[in-house]
Write a protein that holds these residues in place. Sequence first.
Motif, PDB file in Angstrom:
ATOM      1  N   LYS A 110       1.055   9.523  -5.595  1.00 33.09           N
ATOM      2  CA  LYS A 110       0.900  10.785  -4.854  1.00 33.09           C
ATOM      3  C   LYS A 110       0.971  12.021  -5.741  1.00 33.09           C
ATOM      4  N   MET A 148      -5.067   9.871  -0.629  1.00 34.58           N
ATOM      5  CA  MET A 148      -5.155   8.422  -0.432  1.00 34.58           C
ATOM      6  C   MET A 148      -5.019   8.085   1.049  1.00 34.58           C
ATOM      7  N   CYS A 198       0.828  -1.222   0.000  1.00 30.92           N
ATOM      8  CA  CYS A 198       0.000   0.000   0.000  1.00 30.92           C
ATOM      9  C   CYS A 198       0.854   1.262   0.000  1.00 30.92           C
ATOM     10  N   TYR A 251       0.862   4.309  -2.712  1.00 36.18           N
ATOM     11  CA  TYR A 251       0.768   5.727  -2.323  1.00 36.18           C
ATOM     12  C   TYR A 251       1.914   6.526  -2.948  1.00 36.18           C
ATOM     13  N   LYS A 292      -2.894  13.321  -3.044  1.00 34.39           N
ATOM     14  CA  LYS A 292      -2.338  12.991  -1.728  1.00 34.39           C
ATOM     15  C   LYS A 292      -3.461  12.689  -0.735  1.00 34.39           C
TER      16      LYS A 292
END
Length: 159
Positions: free
Chosen positions: A132, A138, A124, A128, A136
């Motif tokens: 990103k 997430m 994960c 990210y 951002k």
Amino acid sequence: MSNFTHINKKGNPKMVNVSDKKITKRTAIAKATMFLGKEVISNFSDNELTTKKGSVFQTAIIAGIQAVKKTSELIPMCHPLLINGVDIDIKIIDSENIEVFCEVTIEGKTGVEMEALTGANITCLTIYDMCKSISKKMVIKEVKLVEKTGGKSDIKIPS
């Protein structure tokens, strides 16, 4: 404190002695749920997104596998293990969210729950990192153990 296996009689940290345990086949499956948002997921085609950094899910799977192998270097009381296999699966579950499943298998004297949880987390985090630039917002929402077999007990937690 007697229920904590990583604390000795004096209250100091210790690594559990597994020398008297039997070698058994052990597996663990961890599940991570992650919010990517429509802004990120709308960029995926055929369950993949290629960025300047490369293929997002493929890179994240490789990072997760590496994390499984490095777990004992990250978590002090984890034993270094000879990992027999790691299988990571990433699924887009709706227009905003994904699920990551990390299954780890060994034949050994200690379980692989921490390795599966670490693999799911790093998968994960890699997603990210690679997405990103799009958003951002997430969120890694939940990471949990969903199954463990071998050793003293088998457990299956509804996911």
